[in-house]
Write a protein that holds these residues in place. Structure first.
Motif, short mmCIF file in Angstrom:
data_model
loop_
_atom_site.label_atom_id
_atom_site.label_comp_id
_atom_site.label_asym_id
_atom_site.label_seq_id
_atom_site.Cartn_x
_atom_site.Cartn_y
_atom_site.Cartn_z
N ALA A 4 56.19 -3.45 -45.10
CA ALA A 4 54.78 -3.74 -45.44
C ALA A 4 53.88 -3.82 -44.21
O ALA A 4 52.68 -3.93 -44.36
N LEU A 5 54.45 -3.77 -43.02
CA LEU A 5 53.65 -3.77 -41.78
C LEU A 5 54.28 -2.77 -40.80
O LEU A 5 54.90 -3.15 -39.81
N PRO A 6 54.12 -1.48 -41.04
CA PRO A 6 54.78 -0.49 -40.19
C PRO A 6 54.34 -0.52 -38.73
O PRO A 6 55.08 -0.07 -37.87
N LEU A 7 53.18 -1.08 -38.46
CA LEU A 7 52.70 -1.18 -37.07
C LEU A 7 52.86 -2.59 -36.50
O LEU A 7 52.29 -2.92 -35.47
N GLY A 8 53.65 -3.44 -37.17
CA GLY A 8 53.80 -4.83 -36.73
C GLY A 8 52.64 -5.68 -37.23
O GLY A 8 51.96 -5.30 -38.19
N LYS A 9 52.41 -6.82 -36.57
CA LYS A 9 51.31 -7.69 -36.98
C LYS A 9 50.68 -8.34 -35.78
O LYS A 9 51.33 -8.58 -34.77
N ALA A 10 49.41 -8.64 -35.90
CA ALA A 10 48.66 -9.29 -34.82
C ALA A 10 48.92 -10.79 -34.82
O ALA A 10 49.25 -11.39 -35.86
N ALA A 11 48.75 -11.40 -33.67
CA ALA A 11 48.87 -12.85 -33.56
C ALA A 11 47.85 -13.51 -34.49
O ALA A 11 46.71 -13.05 -34.60
N GLY A 12 48.27 -14.55 -35.19
CA GLY A 12 47.39 -15.27 -36.09
C GLY A 12 47.31 -14.67 -37.48
O GLY A 12 46.73 -15.27 -38.38
N GLU A 13 47.88 -13.50 -37.66
CA GLU A 13 47.89 -12.84 -38.97
C GLU A 13 49.10 -13.33 -39.76
O GLU A 13 50.22 -13.32 -39.26
N ARG A 14 48.87 -13.74 -40.98
CA ARG A 14 49.96 -14.20 -41.84
C ARG A 14 50.83 -13.01 -42.24
O ARG A 14 50.34 -11.99 -42.69
N CYS A 15 52.13 -13.16 -42.08
CA CYS A 15 53.04 -12.11 -42.50
C CYS A 15 53.02 -12.03 -44.04
O CYS A 15 53.10 -13.07 -44.71
N PRO A 16 52.91 -10.84 -44.60
CA PRO A 16 52.87 -10.72 -46.06
C PRO A 16 54.18 -11.09 -46.73
O PRO A 16 54.23 -11.21 -47.95
N HIS A 17 55.22 -11.30 -45.94
CA HIS A 17 56.51 -11.67 -46.50
C HIS A 17 56.69 -13.18 -46.64
O HIS A 17 57.73 -13.65 -47.08
N LEU A 18 55.66 -13.94 -46.28
CA LEU A 18 55.71 -15.39 -46.50
C LEU A 18 55.35 -15.67 -47.95
O LEU A 18 54.36 -15.14 -48.46
N ASP A 19 56.13 -16.52 -48.58
CA ASP A 19 55.80 -16.87 -49.97
C ASP A 19 54.85 -18.07 -49.98
O ASP A 19 54.39 -18.53 -48.93
N ALA A 20 54.54 -18.58 -51.15
CA ALA A 20 53.58 -19.68 -51.29
C ALA A 20 54.03 -20.96 -50.60
O ALA A 20 53.20 -21.80 -50.25
N LEU A 21 55.34 -21.10 -50.37
CA LEU A 21 55.86 -22.29 -49.68
C LEU A 21 56.16 -22.00 -48.21
O LEU A 21 56.89 -22.73 -47.56
N HIS A 22 55.58 -20.91 -47.68
CA HIS A 22 55.75 -20.51 -46.29
C HIS A 22 57.20 -20.22 -45.94
O HIS A 22 57.66 -20.52 -44.84
N ARG A 23 57.93 -19.61 -46.86
CA ARG A 23 59.30 -19.18 -46.61
C ARG A 23 59.31 -17.66 -46.55
O ARG A 23 58.56 -17.00 -47.25
N CYS A 24 60.20 -17.12 -45.75
CA CYS A 24 60.31 -15.68 -45.59
C CYS A 24 61.03 -15.08 -46.80
O CYS A 24 62.17 -15.44 -47.09
N SER A 25 60.37 -14.14 -47.47
CA SER A 25 61.00 -13.49 -48.62
C SER A 25 62.04 -12.46 -48.18
O SER A 25 62.79 -11.97 -49.02
N LEU A 26 62.11 -12.16 -46.87
CA LEU A 26 63.12 -11.25 -46.35
C LEU A 26 64.33 -11.99 -45.79
O LEU A 26 65.29 -11.36 -45.36
N PHE A 27 64.29 -13.32 -45.80
CA PHE A 27 65.39 -14.10 -45.21
C PHE A 27 66.71 -13.69 -45.86
O PHE A 27 66.84 -13.64 -47.07
N GLY A 28 67.69 -13.37 -45.02
CA GLY A 28 69.01 -12.97 -45.50
C GLY A 28 69.09 -11.54 -45.99
O GLY A 28 70.16 -11.09 -46.40
#
Length: 84
Positions: free
Chosen positions: A22-46
């Motif tokens: 979902a971020l082929p060019l990476g992400k900028a500092a301060g930008e929320r990763c789109p893989h964070l869920d509503a509880l700020h957990r990584c949906s790609l974890f594991g």
């Protein structure tokens, strides 16, 4: 140290220069990763799609501080200090 519940600072404050799903060019500092869920957990974890950059991060007091707010500040400060 274990990751703090409902934090996600490591997925918001730093820039990530590698390609992410979902971020082929990476992400900028301060930008929320789109893989964070509503509880700020990584949906790609594991998952195999989780970048090594992310999987290699280990929560430590020196980086994460005593609160989510401190973690965001510390990581943002480190981001600026390590820019070339």
């Amino acid at each position: 140290m274990q990751c703090r519940t409902n934090c996600g600072a490591c997925c918001i404050a730093p820039s990530i220069s590698v390609s992410l799903p979902a971020l082929p060019l990476g992400k900028a500092a301060g930008e929320r990763c789109p893989h964070l869920d509503a509880l700020h957990r990584c949906s790609l974890f594991g998952q195999p799609q989780r970048p090594a950059t992310c999987a290699g991060f280990a929560a430590e007091h020196e980086v994460c501080g005593d609160s989510r707010a401190q973690a965001l500040t510390i990581i943002a400060t480190l981001e600026v200090a390590t820019q070339s």
